[in-house]
Design a protein around this motif. Structure first.
Motif, PDB file in Angstrom:
ATOM      1  N   CYS A   1       5.914  -1.783   8.488  1.00  0.00           N
ATOM      2  CA  CYS A   1       5.079  -2.740   9.213  1.00  0.00           C
ATOM      3  C   CYS A   1       3.837  -2.064   9.793  1.00  0.00           C
ATOM      4  CB  CYS A   1       5.877  -3.408  10.331  1.00  0.00           C
ATOM      5  SG  CYS A   1       4.891  -4.628  11.254  1.00  0.00           S
ATOM      6  N   ARG A   2       2.692  -2.629   9.449  1.00  0.00           N
ATOM      7  CA  ARG A   2       1.416  -2.228  10.042  1.00  0.00           C
ATOM      8  C   ARG A   2       0.649  -3.472  10.490  1.00  0.00           C
ATOM      9  NH1 ARG A   2       2.769   1.787   6.564  1.00  0.00           N
ATOM     10  NH2 ARG A   2       2.309   3.905   7.259  1.00  0.00           N
TER      11      ARG A   2
ATOM     12  N   GLY B   1       4.377   6.778   6.357  1.00  0.00           N
ATOM     13  CA  GLY B   1       5.647   6.722   7.062  1.00  0.00           C
ATOM     14  C   GLY B   1       5.695   5.623   8.107  1.00  0.00           C
ATOM     15  N   ALA B   2       6.888   5.424   8.662  1.00  0.00           N
ATOM     16  CA  ALA B   2       7.091   4.380   9.665  1.00  0.00           C
ATOM     17  C   ALA B   2       6.233   4.651  10.892  1.00  0.00           C
ATOM     18  CB  ALA B   2       8.566   4.303  10.052  1.00  0.00           C
ATOM     19  N   ARG B   3       5.679   3.589  11.455  1.00  0.00           N
ATOM     20  CA  ARG B   3       4.844   3.714  12.648  1.00  0.00           C
ATOM     21  C   ARG B   3       5.650   3.524  13.927  1.00  0.00           C
ATOM     22  NH1 ARG B   3       1.558   6.728  12.523  1.00  0.00           N
ATOM     23  NH2 ARG B   3       3.177   7.518  11.157  1.00  0.00           N
TER      24      ARG B   3
ATOM     25  N   ASP C   1      -6.826   5.648  12.473  1.00  0.00           N
ATOM     26  CA  ASP C   1      -6.244   6.905  11.985  1.00  0.00           C
ATOM     27  C   ASP C   1      -4.734   6.937  12.216  1.00  0.00           C
ATOM     28  OD1 ASP C   1      -8.741   7.723  11.213  1.00  0.00           O
ATOM     29  OD2 ASP C   1      -9.091   9.003  12.963  1.00  0.00           O
ATOM     30  N   TYR C   2      -4.296   6.304  13.305  1.00  0.00           N
ATOM     31  CA  TYR C   2      -2.860   6.253  13.600  1.00  0.00           C
ATOM     32  C   TYR C   2      -2.130   5.295  12.658  1.00  0.00           C
ATOM     33  CZ  TYR C   2       1.233   4.083  15.747  1.00  0.00           C
ATOM     34  OH  TYR C   2       2.452   3.516  15.942  1.00  0.00           O
TER      35      TYR C   2
ATOM     36  N   LEU D   1       0.834  -1.197   0.000  1.00  0.00           N
ATOM     37  CA  LEU D   1       0.000   0.000   0.000  1.00  0.00           C
ATOM     38  C   LEU D   1       0.871   1.251   0.000  1.00  0.00           C
ATOM     39  CD1 LEU D   1      -1.644  -2.081   2.394  1.00  0.00           C
ATOM     40  CD2 LEU D   1      -3.352  -0.519   1.457  1.00  0.00           C
ATOM     41  N   ASP D   2       0.692   2.104  -0.997  1.00  0.00           N
ATOM     42  CA  ASP D   2       1.373   3.395  -0.983  1.00  0.00           C
ATOM     43  C   ASP D   2       0.529   4.383  -0.170  1.00  0.00           C
ATOM     44  OD1 ASP D   2      -0.747   4.146  -2.641  1.00  0.00           O
ATOM     45  OD2 ASP D   2       0.471   4.163  -4.470  1.00  0.00           O
ATOM     46  N   ASP D   3       0.962   5.640  -0.091  1.00  0.00           N
ATOM     47  CA  ASP D   3       0.274   6.607   0.757  1.00  0.00           C
ATOM     48  C   ASP D   3      -1.178   6.811   0.330  1.00  0.00           C
ATOM     49  OD1 ASP D   3       2.617   6.859   2.110  1.00  0.00           O
ATOM     50  OD2 ASP D   3       3.122   8.867   1.360  1.00  0.00           O
TER      51      ASP D   3
END
Length: 362
Positions: free
Chosen positions: A310-311, A263-265, A257-258, A226-228
């Protein structure tokens, strides 16, 4: 002001949040001493970019075969004080005797399965049934076979089960369809976000040829990543599902939402690229055991997943245990964090007593 002091001040000024805070602490206590257990290195599917086989380092380790060894091991782990047991590997349901050997020992357990094999009812742990699509064509493309309907049939109405939809750039628009199917089968639904492994990213970066295993259909021009723009589309779709299916979808808008921000989480080590603040990292008291029944010093429960993108739901949710400054920036933010922990408990924890009580009330 420290985060802890801010928690106290907000509760003093907003007493109605005290009960929520008490429930949140109870959820966190269930995870005070977690452990990961690989119970098998076998699987009956070939998922695109598989977290376990695509770059994993434990699949070739020989397993202990004697069930008595597993029984003693789980008894010893319970005596060590493990409060939450995660059963992982390739496909845990392919080792039913090992799951049943564990079933009597831990207060809470969580089993990740693809749902194609129904786990014995005697195993009274939360079962996260992994679904990757809501139509046959996408399912075959992503998993090497269409199996989501079988998973829904196997666990329809089972209070242990929660459907875990791993959403990719290819399946964002299928969220309403999957939610409707879950509603029809009496199953709650939550979400995971496709997170590529280092090996999957490497193959994309060199335009590696497709194979017959875990890199069958992806290319630099088209992959589940997934891109932005896709993340924003996903954020809106999951928030909409929370509103449209309130009795089915177990998720949090605050968390959503977070986790869908670009970007990196996590805070990354500049030298290794490994997340330093992810609470899914294997650090004491948490341990990870491979099928040899020995502790393995992997970085986390999904060792080859790239921390930069990573999500994964496991790391993302576990990183909610400790409030951050943003969580106490206002009473509304604090209540959002408390709601996230309540949601976390509903996703990961299963208690037969609680399920019985809920059924009686209904």
């Amino acid at each position: 002001m420290s985060v802890l002091a801010a928690c106290r001040q907000i509760q003093a000024e907003h007493p109605h949040l005290r009960e929520k805070y008490s429930r949140a602490r109870k959820v966190v206590r269930a995870f005070k001493s977690p452990a990961f257990y690989e119970v098998t290195t076998k699987c009956n599917l070939k998922c695109e970019g598989c977290y376990y086989f695509e770059g994993g380092k434990t699949a070739s380790i020989p397993a202990r075969d004697r069930i008595d060894d597993w029984k003693k091991f789980f008894a010893d782990e319970a005596a060590r004080g493990v409060s939450m047991a995660y059963f992982v590997g390739a496909e845990p349901a392919m080792a039913p005797d090992r799951l049943m050997a564990a079933a009597e020992h831990f207060p809470y357990g969580n089993i990740g399965t693809n749902g194609t094999i129904r786990i014995d009812p005697s195993v009274q742990y939360r079962i996260g049934v992994s679904v990757w699509a809501g139509d046959d064509e996408s399912d075959k493309q992503l998993r090497g076979g269409s199996v989501f309907r079988k998973a829904l049939r196997n666990y329809a109405g089972d209070p242990r089960a929660i459907i875990l939809l791993t959403v990719s750039s290819w399946t964002v628009d299928q969220i309403p369809r999957v939610a409707e199917l879950c509603k029809d089968h009496g199953l709650p639904l939550t979400f995971n976000i496709f997170s590529p492994t280092h090996e999957f990213n490497r193959k994309l970066s060199i335009s590696a040829p497709n194979d017959s295993d875990f890199f069958r259909v992806s290319s630099p021009l088209s992959s589940p990543k997934l891109d932005d723009a896709a993340l924003e589309r996903l954020r809106r779709a999951m928030n909409q599902a929370i509103e449209d299916f309130p009795e089915t979808v177990i998720y949090s808008k605050s968390y959503n939402d977070y986790i869908c921000q670009p970007g990196a989480r996590y805070e990354l080590d500049p030298e290794t690229g490994i997340a330093m603040d992810c609470q899914s990292r294997i650090r004491e008291p948490m341990r990870y055991f491979d099928v040899s029944l020995r502790p393995n010093p992997v970085k986390c429960g999904t060792p080859d997943v790239d921390c930069r993108t990573c999500r994964m739901y496991s790391g993302g949710w576990s990183s909610q245990f400790i409030p951050k400054p943003r969580d106490t920036a206002s009473p509304e933010a604090f209540e959002g964090w408390l709601d996230s922990l309540e949601t976390l408990g509903r996703i990961f924890l299963y208690s037969p007593a609680d399920a019985g009580a809920a059924k009686a009330v209904a």
